[in-house]
Design a protein around this motif. Structure first.
Motif, PDB file in Angstrom:
ATOM      1  N   ARG A 183       5.476  23.761  33.825  1.00  0.00           N
ATOM      2  CA  ARG A 183       5.783  23.526  32.411  1.00  0.00           C
ATOM      3  C   ARG A 183       7.068  24.217  31.981  1.00  0.00           C
ATOM      4  O   ARG A 183       7.841  23.666  31.191  1.00  0.00           O
ATOM      5  N   GLY A 203       2.877  18.727  29.030  1.00  0.00           N
ATOM      6  CA  GLY A 203       1.812  17.737  29.217  1.00  0.00           C
ATOM      7  C   GLY A 203       1.630  17.357  30.665  1.00  0.00           C
ATOM      8  O   GLY A 203       0.499  17.247  31.160  1.00  0.00           O
ATOM      9  N   ALA A 218      -0.097  20.262  32.561  1.00  0.00           N
ATOM     10  CA  ALA A 218      -1.511  20.436  32.206  1.00  0.00           C
ATOM     11  C   ALA A 218      -2.384  19.355  32.819  1.00  0.00           C
ATOM     12  O   ALA A 218      -3.517  19.618  33.232  1.00  0.00           O
ATOM     13  N   ALA A 219      -1.890  18.135  32.867  1.00  0.00           N
ATOM     14  CA  ALA A 219      -2.681  17.032  33.417  1.00  0.00           C
ATOM     15  C   ALA A 219      -3.045  17.284  34.870  1.00  0.00           C
ATOM     16  O   ALA A 219      -4.148  16.952  35.321  1.00  0.00           O
ATOM     17  N   SER A 267      -5.428  21.076  35.084  1.00  0.00           N
ATOM     18  CA  SER A 267      -6.538  21.339  34.166  1.00  0.00           C
ATOM     19  C   SER A 267      -7.778  21.933  34.845  1.00  0.00           C
ATOM     20  O   SER A 267      -8.421  22.819  34.281  1.00  0.00           O
ATOM     21  N   TRP A 314     -12.256  17.930  34.885  1.00  0.00           N
ATOM     22  CA  TRP A 314     -11.224  17.628  33.876  1.00  0.00           C
ATOM     23  C   TRP A 314     -11.817  17.627  32.477  1.00  0.00           C
ATOM     24  O   TRP A 314     -11.212  17.123  31.549  1.00  0.00           O
ATOM     25  N   ALA A 374      -9.724  18.363  29.391  1.00  0.00           N
ATOM     26  CA  ALA A 374      -8.339  18.155  29.820  1.00  0.00           C
ATOM     27  C   ALA A 374      -7.462  17.654  28.687  1.00  0.00           C
ATOM     28  O   ALA A 374      -6.293  18.045  28.577  1.00  0.00           O
ATOM     29  N   LEU A 418      -4.266  19.321  27.557  1.00  0.00           N
ATOM     30  CA  LEU A 418      -2.980  18.645  27.711  1.00  0.00           C
ATOM     31  C   LEU A 418      -2.190  18.700  26.406  1.00  0.00           C
ATOM     32  O   LEU A 418      -0.990  18.990  26.398  1.00  0.00           O
ATOM     33  N   SER A 423      -1.020  22.226  25.849  1.00  0.00           N
ATOM     34  CA  SER A 423       0.083  22.572  26.731  1.00  0.00           C
ATOM     35  C   SER A 423       1.385  21.937  26.264  1.00  0.00           C
ATOM     36  O   SER A 423       2.449  22.573  26.295  1.00  0.00           O
TER      37      SER A 423
END
Length: 315
Positions: free
Chosen positions: A111, A143, A146-147, A150, A189, A192, A196, A199
Motif C-alpha cells: 500500500r 485497496g 488489502a484485497a 485480508s 475474507w 474484507a 478494503l 485500507s
C-alpha cells in the motif's frame, strides 16, 4: 538526478531499426518498484513491532462492550493495558505480532510502496499531482493491498482479541483451521470489504495528507528534507488518518471477531448505531490515535531514511 535504468532481456524487449542502426528497446524506470516495495515493507514492519501493544489495546477497547453489563462504562486505554498485563502477562501485548509483521511487510509494503509508482503512472514523471490525484493514487494502492492480504489481518485480529478465552485459537494455524471449519475458505475474507475500504481510505488519507502537509510546511517554513519536517508532517497525517478511519475500523474489527454474526458491513454498522449511537463509531479513538499516530510517525521516518539509503526520491 540520475535515473536508474533497467534493461530487460531480449525476450521481453523489441528491437527497432532506424537510420542510425539497430538498438534494443530500453525501459527507463525512474524508481525500482521492487525497491519501493521492500523499503516500504521494512518501514511498516518496524512501526508495527513498536506499536503492537497499542494495537492490542485498541482491539480490546473496541470489543470491551461485549463483556460489559448494559449501561456499564468500558475501561479506558490505560486501564485496559494494565488489565491485559495483569491477567495475561506482558507478552500478551505482542499477541498477533507474527501476522502483524507479515501483514506489515506485504500489505504495508504494497500500500505504501505502490503509492508513488501509481501516482507517477497517473500523473506522469514531471507533472505536479493535485490533491485529488494523490487521494486516488492512495486509494488504489491501499485497496489493492488489502484485497490480497485480508486473511492475514483477520488472523491478527482474532489472535489479539482471544485474551484468555480457553475456546479461542492461540496460533495462526489454529485460527485458520477454526475459520475454515466454521465458515469455509471464504471465511478468511470475512470483513474484507470494510477492510478494503478502510485500507483505501487509510492510504489515501495517510499518504495524501503527508504529501500535502509536507509541501505546505516546506513552503511556509523554508525547511528542507530532514527529521523535523518528516516528524511534523507525519504527526498531522496520523491525526487526520485516525479520525477518518476509526468508524470503518470499528466495523472491521467487529466483523473479524463476530464471524457470521453480521451478514455484511451495513448490518454491522446498523448494529453499532442501534446499540452505541454515533459515538460508537469513535469507540477506541484515543487508543487508535495512540497507536496510529506513533505508527504513522515511525513509518514515514523509517521510510524516508530507507528511501535515501536506497537512492529513491523522498515521498
Amino acid at each position: 538526478m540520475a535515473q536508474k535504468v533497467i534493461e530487460l532481456p531480449a525476450a521481453a524487449t523489441a528491437t527497432t531499426e532506424n537510420s542510425s542502426g539497430s538498438s534494443a528497446a530500453i525501459f527507463f524506470i525512474p524508481k525500482s518498484v521492487i525497491t519501493e516495495l521492500y523499503t516500504s515493507g521494512i518501514s511498516v514492519g518496524t512501526a508495527n513491532t513498536v506499536t503492537n501493544p497499542l494495537d492490542v489495546i485498541k482491539v480490546r477497547l473496541q470489543l470491551a462492550r461485549n463483556n460489559l453489563a448494559v449501561g456499564a462504562k468500558p475501561p479506558g486505554m490505560v486501564a485496559t493495558g494494565v488489565s491485559v498485563v495483569r491477567n495475561e502477562g506482558i507478552a500478551a501485548l505482542w499477541s498477533g505480532l507474527g501476522p502483524s509483521l507479515a501483514r506489515g511487510f506485504f500489505f504495508g509494503g504494497a500500500r505504501l510502496g505502490l503509492y508513488t509508482p501509481i501516482k507517477t503512472l497517473i500523473c506522469g514523471e514531471s507533472a505536479k499531482p493535485t490533491l485529488e490525484l494523490k487521494v486516488l493514487s492512495g486509494s488504489l494502492s491501499g485497496g489493492l493491498a488489502a484485497a490480497v492480504t485480508s486473511p492475514i489481518e483477520l488472523i491478527k485480529t482474532r489472535l489479539q482479541a482471544a485474551g484468555r478465552d480457553p475456546t479461542a485459537a492461540k496460533t495462526s494455524m489454529g485460527v485458520i483451521r477454526a475459520v475454515v471449519s466454521q465458515d469455509g475458505v471464504a471465511g478468511l475474507w470475512k470483513g474484507a470489504m470494510p477492510g478494503l475500504i478502510r485500507s483505501a481510505i487509510l492510504t489515501a488519507a495517510q499518504c495524501a495528507t503527508y504529501d500535502e502537509v509536507k509541501r505546505g510546511v516546506m513552503a511556509t517554513t523554508g525547511w528542507n528534507e530532514g527529521a523535523a519536517l518528516h516528524l511534523t508532517s507525519s504527526m498531522i497525517a496520523g491525526l487526520v488518518t485516525t479520525t477518518i478511519t476509526n468508524p470503518i475500523d470499528v466495523i472491521k474489527t467487529r466483523m473479524f471477531v463476530g464471524g457470521k454474526t453480521f451478514s455484511g458491513p451495513i448490518e454491522c454498522a446498523a448494529h453499532v448505531m442501534r446499540t452505541d449511537g454515533l459515538s460508537g463509531f469513535m469507540k477506541g479513538w484515543s487508543a487508535s490515535y495512540a497507536r496510529l499516530g506513533p505508527h504513522t510517525v515511525i513509518m514515514f521516518l523509517a521510510a524516508e531514511r530507507l528511501r535515501k539509503y536506497a537512492g529513491l526520491q523522498s515521498l
